[in-house]
Scaffold this motif. Structure first.
Motif, PDB file in Angstrom:
ATOM      1  N   GLU A  69       2.485  11.713 -11.175  1.00 13.60           N
ATOM      2  CA  GLU A  69       1.737  12.789 -11.823  1.00 13.60           C
ATOM      3  C   GLU A  69       2.279  12.941 -13.245  1.00 13.60           C
ATOM      4  O   GLU A  69       3.424  13.343 -13.448  1.00 13.60           O
ATOM      5  CB  GLU A  69       1.906  14.094 -11.052  1.00 13.60           C
ATOM      6  CG  GLU A  69       1.192  15.265 -11.683  1.00 13.60           C
ATOM      7  CD  GLU A  69       1.474  16.582 -10.981  1.00 13.60           C
ATOM      8  OE1 GLU A  69       0.949  17.609 -11.428  1.00 13.60           O
ATOM      9  OE2 GLU A  69       2.232  16.580  -9.988  1.00 13.60           O
ATOM     10  N   VAL A  80       2.692  14.597 -16.807  1.00 12.73           N
ATOM     11  CA  VAL A  80       2.629  15.960 -17.338  1.00 12.73           C
ATOM     12  C   VAL A  80       3.213  15.962 -18.742  1.00 12.73           C
ATOM     13  O   VAL A  80       4.216  15.290 -19.008  1.00 12.73           O
ATOM     14  CB  VAL A  80       3.414  16.944 -16.437  1.00 12.73           C
ATOM     15  CG1 VAL A  80       3.406  18.339 -17.032  1.00 12.73           C
ATOM     16  CG2 VAL A  80       2.835  16.959 -15.034  1.00 12.73           C
ATOM     17  N   TRP A  81       2.583  16.711 -19.638  1.00 12.37           N
ATOM     18  CA  TRP A  81       3.135  16.903 -20.984  1.00 12.37           C
ATOM     19  C   TRP A  81       3.598  18.342 -21.122  1.00 12.37           C
ATOM     20  O   TRP A  81       2.916  19.279 -20.684  1.00 12.37           O
ATOM     21  CB  TRP A  81       2.092  16.583 -22.060  1.00 12.37           C
ATOM     22  CG  TRP A  81       2.639  16.787 -23.453  1.00 12.37           C
ATOM     23  CD1 TRP A  81       3.427  15.934 -24.162  1.00 12.37           C
ATOM     24  CD2 TRP A  81       2.463  17.937 -24.281  1.00 12.37           C
ATOM     25  NE1 TRP A  81       3.745  16.472 -25.377  1.00 12.37           N
ATOM     26  CE2 TRP A  81       3.165  17.705 -25.480  1.00 12.37           C
ATOM     27  CE3 TRP A  81       1.787  19.135 -24.127  1.00 12.37           C
ATOM     28  CZ2 TRP A  81       3.211  18.626 -26.514  1.00 12.37           C
ATOM     29  CZ3 TRP A  81       1.824  20.064 -25.153  1.00 12.37           C
ATOM     30  CH2 TRP A  81       2.527  19.798 -26.345  1.00 12.37           C
ATOM     31  N   ALA A  82       4.778  18.524 -21.724  1.00 10.76           N
ATOM     32  CA  ALA A  82       5.317  19.868 -21.932  1.00 10.76           C
ATOM     33  C   ALA A  82       5.891  19.954 -23.337  1.00 10.76           C
ATOM     34  O   ALA A  82       6.668  19.095 -23.758  1.00 10.76           O
ATOM     35  CB  ALA A  82       6.396  20.170 -20.898  1.00 10.76           C
ATOM     36  N   LYS A 120       6.697  13.442 -10.274  1.00  6.54           N
ATOM     37  CA  LYS A 120       6.292  13.948 -11.584  1.00  6.54           C
ATOM     38  C   LYS A 120       7.076  13.250 -12.689  1.00  6.54           C
ATOM     39  O   LYS A 120       8.271  12.998 -12.575  1.00  6.54           O
ATOM     40  CB  LYS A 120       6.536  15.455 -11.651  1.00  6.54           C
ATOM     41  CG  LYS A 120       6.064  16.113 -12.932  1.00  6.54           C
ATOM     42  CD  LYS A 120       6.365  17.608 -12.917  1.00  6.54           C
ATOM     43  CE  LYS A 120       5.518  18.334 -11.902  1.00  6.54           C
ATOM     44  NZ  LYS A 120       5.714  19.808 -11.993  1.00  6.54           N
ATOM     45  N   VAL A 180       7.491  13.885 -16.858  1.00 10.02           N
ATOM     46  CA  VAL A 180       7.195  14.907 -17.863  1.00 10.02           C
ATOM     47  C   VAL A 180       7.538  14.382 -19.249  1.00 10.02           C
ATOM     48  O   VAL A 180       8.688  13.992 -19.510  1.00 10.02           O
ATOM     49  CB  VAL A 180       7.970  16.207 -17.585  1.00 10.02           C
ATOM     50  CG1 VAL A 180       7.617  17.269 -18.615  1.00 10.02           C
ATOM     51  CG2 VAL A 180       7.670  16.714 -16.170  1.00 10.02           C
TER      52      VAL A 180
END
Length: 300
Positions: free
Chosen positions: A128, A130-132, A167, A169
């Protein structure tokens, strides 16, 4: 005189022999450390909790024999061939200790092991992406992807059963200028004792400006072919366009817009519904024209 020396030597030898005989028969107690050595482990089996490095044995025996135990490197063989996944208890038994009948075992610490047993397996899971991070408020994240998007993980079976995806990130801040794309190698987030292959993946994030749609009223430009006069029924048209919200903060964008009637190579005289071409600022797109065509009269 010679006989006296012989008698003295014999007496000394008898005294020493008697001392060894007495001390050898003296019974003492002592604590002895025995390292644990696992035997016959099933393939892939792991003991997660409860296994100790050594046991302590309190025993009683002849003083001379007990004193010699520290030099013998005694180990306790722990047979784990029958272990199954889950929590199990194994007793530490006297008969498996490398001790002769000359010793009496009084106490064992610990006398049993409460083991948590698992098996190492592998499986493939999806990632999965995800960008943060902080992003200029005029922009938004369009998409973030990871390559590869499937990885193989390996670890205790009881933990792997609960994992269907992992995940990754991508953390980066763009408070001012925002690139169209940004890529980076990122490690995979997994619980302890679980490994992934590969351990990190290539991530790429795609950004774009936030947009909104507006209606704009534009003057209709008329450039008629030579020799004729074109008169449209209206001087303005309305356009619904979509574009970056930052562009619409002032009216400067209107300088890059135009609506122009389209004439054919040979226009006949009369009244016609003509289309018009639209020029928009960079980053904008046309959603709707009102009207779609403009009634225009062509005269000499």
């Amino acid at each position: 005189m010679m006989r006296n020396w012989q008698t003295m030597i014999l007496a000394l030898a008898l005294a020493i022999f008697t001392w060894f005989l007495v001390t050898g028969r003296e019974v003492v107690e002592a604590w002895v450390d025995m390292p644990i050595v696992m035997t016959n482990p099933p393939e892939g089996m792991i003991i997660e909790e409860g296994l100790v490095d050594k046991i302590q044995v309190r025993l009683r025996g002849p003083k001379g024999l007990v004193a010699s135990l520290s030099a013998q490197n005694l180990t306790y063989p722990l047979d784990v061939s029958h272990l199954r996944i889950g929590e199990q208890v194994l007793d530490i038994v006297r008969d498996k200790m490398p001790l002769t009948s000359s010793y009496e075992v009084i106490e064992i610490k610990p006398n049993r092991l409460k083991l948590l047993v698992d098996r190492r397996i592998s499986k493939k899971i999806a990632l999965e992406a995800v960008w943060a991070g902080a992003l200029n408020s005029d922009y938004k994240l369009l998409e973030v992807v990871a390559a590869p998007d499937l990885v193989e993980i390996r670890g205790p079976e009881t933990k792997l059963r609960k994992i269907s995806k992992a995940k990754v990130v991508l953390k980066e801040d763009f408070p001012e200028e925002v690139p169209r794309t940004w890529s980076e190698d990122v490690p995979i987030e997994l619980p302890d004792e679980i490994e992934a292959s590969p351990g990190q993946v290539r991530m790429e994030a795609f950004f774009g400006p936030k947009t909104r749609d507006i209606w704009v009223k534009l003057p209709l430009q008329v450039v008629a072919p030579g020799g004729v006069k074109a008169t449209p029924v209206q001087d303005y048209v309305r356009l619904q366009i979509e574009g970056p919200i930052a562009l619409f903060r002032n009216n400067e964008y209107r300088k890059d817009m135009a609506a122009t009637l389209v004439f054919g190579p040979q226009m006949a005289l009369g009244s016609f519904d003509l289309e018009y071409e639209v020029v928009l600022p960079e980053g904008c797109r046309l959603l709707k024209k009102n009207p779609e065509t403009v009634k225009t009269t062509i005269k000499k």
